[in-house]
Design a protein around this motif. Structure first.
Motif, PDB file in Angstrom:
ATOM      1  N   MET A   1       0.624  -1.133   0.037  1.00  0.00           N
ATOM      2  CA  MET A   1       0.277   0.012  -0.180  1.00  0.00           C
ATOM      3  C   MET A   1       0.700   1.337  -0.052  1.00  0.00           C
ATOM      4  SD  MET A   1      -2.926   0.758   2.809  1.00  0.00           S
ATOM      5  CE  MET A   1      -3.524  -0.382   2.847  1.00  0.00           C
ATOM      6  N   LYS A   2       0.609   2.540  -0.738  1.00  0.00           N
ATOM      7  CA  LYS A   2       1.566   3.436  -1.372  1.00  0.00           C
ATOM      8  C   LYS A   2       0.873   4.196   0.140  1.00  0.00           C
ATOM      9  CE  LYS A   2       3.925   2.082  -4.538  1.00  0.00           C
ATOM     10  NZ  LYS A   2       5.160   2.602  -5.432  1.00  0.00           N
TER      11      LYS A   2
ATOM     12  N   ASP B   1      -2.156   6.371  -2.025  1.00  0.00           N
ATOM     13  CA  ASP B   1      -3.419   5.628  -1.728  1.00  0.00           C
ATOM     14  C   ASP B   1      -4.123   5.714  -0.222  1.00  0.00           C
ATOM     15  OD1 ASP B   1      -2.659   4.667  -3.837  1.00  0.00           O
ATOM     16  OD2 ASP B   1      -2.366   2.247  -3.004  1.00  0.00           O
ATOM     17  N   ILE B   2      -3.269   6.298   0.871  1.00  0.00           N
ATOM     18  CA  ILE B   2      -3.922   5.847   2.521  1.00  0.00           C
ATOM     19  C   ILE B   2      -4.324   7.313   2.385  1.00  0.00           C
ATOM     20  CG2 ILE B   2      -2.864   5.938   4.486  1.00  0.00           C
ATOM     21  CD1 ILE B   2      -0.671   3.321   3.858  1.00  0.00           C
TER      22      ILE B   2
ATOM     23  N   LYS C   1      -7.484   8.028   1.512  1.00  0.00           N
ATOM     24  CA  LYS C   1      -8.962   8.053   2.476  1.00  0.00           C
ATOM     25  C   LYS C   1      -9.133   9.068   3.118  1.00  0.00           C
ATOM     26  CE  LYS C   1      -7.771   3.250   1.396  1.00  0.00           C
ATOM     27  NZ  LYS C   1      -8.273   1.906   1.603  1.00  0.00           N
TER      28      LYS C   1
ATOM     29  N   GLN D   1      -9.010   1.017   8.592  1.00  0.00           N
ATOM     30  CA  GLN D   1      -8.007  -0.488   8.427  1.00  0.00           C
ATOM     31  C   GLN D   1      -7.248  -0.838   9.030  1.00  0.00           C
ATOM     32  OE1 GLN D   1      -6.708   1.088   3.992  1.00  0.00           O
ATOM     33  NE2 GLN D   1      -5.809  -0.988   3.753  1.00  0.00           N
TER      34      GLN D   1
ATOM     35  N   ASP E   1       2.504  -0.916   6.753  1.00  0.00           N
ATOM     36  CA  ASP E   1       1.120  -0.545   6.279  1.00  0.00           C
ATOM     37  C   ASP E   1       0.513   0.272   7.865  1.00  0.00           C
ATOM     38  OD1 ASP E   1       1.334  -1.401   3.558  1.00  0.00           O
ATOM     39  OD2 ASP E   1       0.212  -3.144   3.922  1.00  0.00           O
TER      40      ASP E   1
ATOM     41  N   ARG F   1       2.461   3.467   8.526  1.00  0.00           N
ATOM     42  CA  ARG F   1       2.100   4.718   7.116  1.00  0.00           C
ATOM     43  C   ARG F   1       0.891   4.933   7.702  1.00  0.00           C
ATOM     44  NH1 ARG F   1       3.740   0.076   3.377  1.00  0.00           N
ATOM     45  NH2 ARG F   1       5.764   1.269   2.797  1.00  0.00           N
TER      46      ARG F   1
END
Length: 68
Positions: A1-2, A5-6, A9, A17, A49, A52
């Motif tokens: 996951m980048k 992308d986070i 959200k 998540q 993740d 992050r």
């Protein structure tokens, strides 16, 4: 996951998540202890993740505090 992308959200999606990843992390630790873990690299991926997501949640909280 980048991180990109986070960042796209919402806060609720990030919390959801984060909970899901913590459950997965627990299950991976359980599998490792019982000797059933096949993909050992997944432990580090999940851990990063989680870091992050927590970082971005913290950034948003600090920026909200600075905006007050």
């Amino acid at each position: 996951m980048k991180a990109v992308d986070i960042r796209s959200k919402s806060a609720d999606e990030l919390q959801e998540q984060l909970i899901q990843l913590k459950k997965e992390q627990f299950n991976l630790r359980f599998q490792k202890a019982s000797g059933q873990l096949e993909n050992t690299a997944r432990v580090n991926v999940v851990r990063r993740d989680i870091a992050r997501i927590k970082t971005i949640i913290g950034e948003r909280a600090r920026s909200a505090e600075a905006g007050k």
